[in-house]
Motif scaffolding. Structure first.
Motif, short mmCIF file in Angstrom:
data_model
loop_
_atom_site.label_atom_id
_atom_site.label_comp_id
_atom_site.label_asym_id
_atom_site.label_seq_id
_atom_site.Cartn_x
_atom_site.Cartn_y
_atom_site.Cartn_z
N THR A 1 8.99 -5.63 0.21
CA THR A 1 7.64 -5.47 -0.28
C THR A 1 6.92 -6.79 -0.06
OG1 THR A 1 8.40 -3.93 -1.95
CG2 THR A 1 6.23 -4.89 -2.28
N PRO A 2 5.86 -6.78 0.70
CA PRO A 2 5.16 -8.02 0.97
C PRO A 2 4.56 -8.59 -0.32
CG PRO A 2 4.10 -6.17 2.12
CD PRO A 2 5.25 -5.64 1.33
N THR A 3 4.60 -9.88 -0.41
CA THR A 3 4.03 -10.52 -1.59
C THR A 3 2.54 -10.74 -1.38
OG1 THR A 3 4.40 -12.76 -0.77
CG2 THR A 3 6.20 -11.74 -2.02
N THR A 4 1.85 -10.85 -2.48
CA THR A 4 0.42 -11.11 -2.40
C THR A 4 0.16 -12.45 -1.74
OG1 THR A 4 0.08 -9.78 -4.38
CG2 THR A 4 -1.70 -11.27 -3.77
N ARG B 1 -1.91 -3.16 -4.17
CA ARG B 1 -1.53 -2.91 -5.56
C ARG B 1 -1.78 -1.46 -6.00
NH1 ARG B 1 -0.20 -5.48 -10.24
NH2 ARG B 1 -1.21 -4.73 -12.13
N PHE B 2 -2.85 -0.87 -5.51
CA PHE B 2 -3.26 0.42 -6.06
C PHE B 2 -3.16 1.62 -5.12
CE2 PHE B 2 -5.71 -2.76 -8.53
CZ PHE B 2 -5.14 -2.51 -9.77
N VAL C 1 -9.64 -9.27 3.20
CA VAL C 1 -8.38 -9.71 2.59
C VAL C 1 -8.34 -9.28 1.12
CG1 VAL C 1 -6.97 -11.71 1.97
CG2 VAL C 1 -8.08 -11.62 4.21
N ALA C 2 -9.45 -9.37 0.43
CA ALA C 2 -9.52 -8.92 -0.96
C ALA C 2 -9.28 -7.41 -1.05
CB ALA C 2 -10.87 -9.30 -1.58
N ILE C 3 -9.88 -6.67 -0.13
CA ILE C 3 -9.64 -5.22 -0.09
C ILE C 3 -8.16 -4.94 0.12
CG2 ILE C 3 -10.03 -3.13 1.30
CD1 ILE C 3 -12.92 -4.18 1.76
N ALA C 4 -7.53 -5.68 1.03
CA ALA C 4 -6.10 -5.50 1.30
C ALA C 4 -5.27 -5.80 0.06
CB ALA C 4 -5.67 -6.40 2.45
N ALA C 5 -5.62 -6.85 -0.65
CA ALA C 5 -4.87 -7.20 -1.86
C ALA C 5 -4.99 -6.09 -2.91
CB ALA C 5 -5.37 -8.53 -2.42
N LEU C 6 -6.18 -5.55 -3.06
CA LEU C 6 -6.37 -4.45 -4.01
C LEU C 6 -5.60 -3.20 -3.57
CD1 LEU C 6 -10.16 -4.87 -4.81
CD2 LEU C 6 -8.25 -5.22 -6.39
N LEU C 7 -5.68 -2.89 -2.30
CA LEU C 7 -4.98 -1.71 -1.81
C LEU C 7 -3.47 -1.87 -1.90
CD1 LEU C 7 -7.14 -0.82 1.33
CD2 LEU C 7 -7.06 0.38 -0.88
#
Length: 137
Positions: free
Chosen positions: A12-15, A79-80, A71-77
């Motif tokens: 699982t890739p880390t943030t 997670r959710f 990148v922010a969109i990717a971080a949110l996706l």
């Protein structure tokens, strides 16, 4: 006879890795769009919109801003979303297409419009695959 149990782990890739990759891709895309704008200008393509010149650095700054939004969109996706990579690619490709629309109607010559669209596509070609690789399938 003995048996050995094998287990496979899906990493699982880390943030942190996602953000690090995103920052590197953002820097590369910003440099690339400035290079494309410079090359276009040197080839005689105007960087003027409605009579006002776009500074070459402006290409890099706007590329960085919108790449970081990606990148922010990717971080949110990550997670959710149930399928983060697929959702990210679909979302960012759609956003890239939408980003071309203002270039079509901007008060500039056809060559300038084409150059603006090219810079969007160059940035997307760099950032989307790099960030998508860091997302779970």
């Amino acid at each position: 006879m003995s048996t050995t149990a094998t287990t496979s782990h899906t990493a699982t890739p880390t943030t942190g890795a996602l953000i690090g990759t995103g920052l590197l891709a953002t820097a590369a895309a910003s440099a690339a769009t400035m290079a494309v704008a410079t090359a276009g200008n040197m080839a005689g393509v105007s960087l003027d919109i409605a009579g006002a010149p776009i500074p070459v650095a402006g290409f890099g700054v706007l590329t960085a801003v919108f790449s970081l939004v990606g990148v922010a969109i990717a971080a949110l996706l990550s997670r959710f979303a149930r399928r983060p990579r697929r959702t990210f690619v679909r979302t960012t490709v759609a956003l890239t297409v939408l980003s071309l629309l203002p270039d079509v109607i901007v008060d500039a010559g056809p060559a300038t419009r084409a150059l603006l669209m090219l810079t969007h596509l160059v940035a997307a070609t760099i950032v989307i695959p790099a960030v998508a690789r860091r997302l779970a399938v």
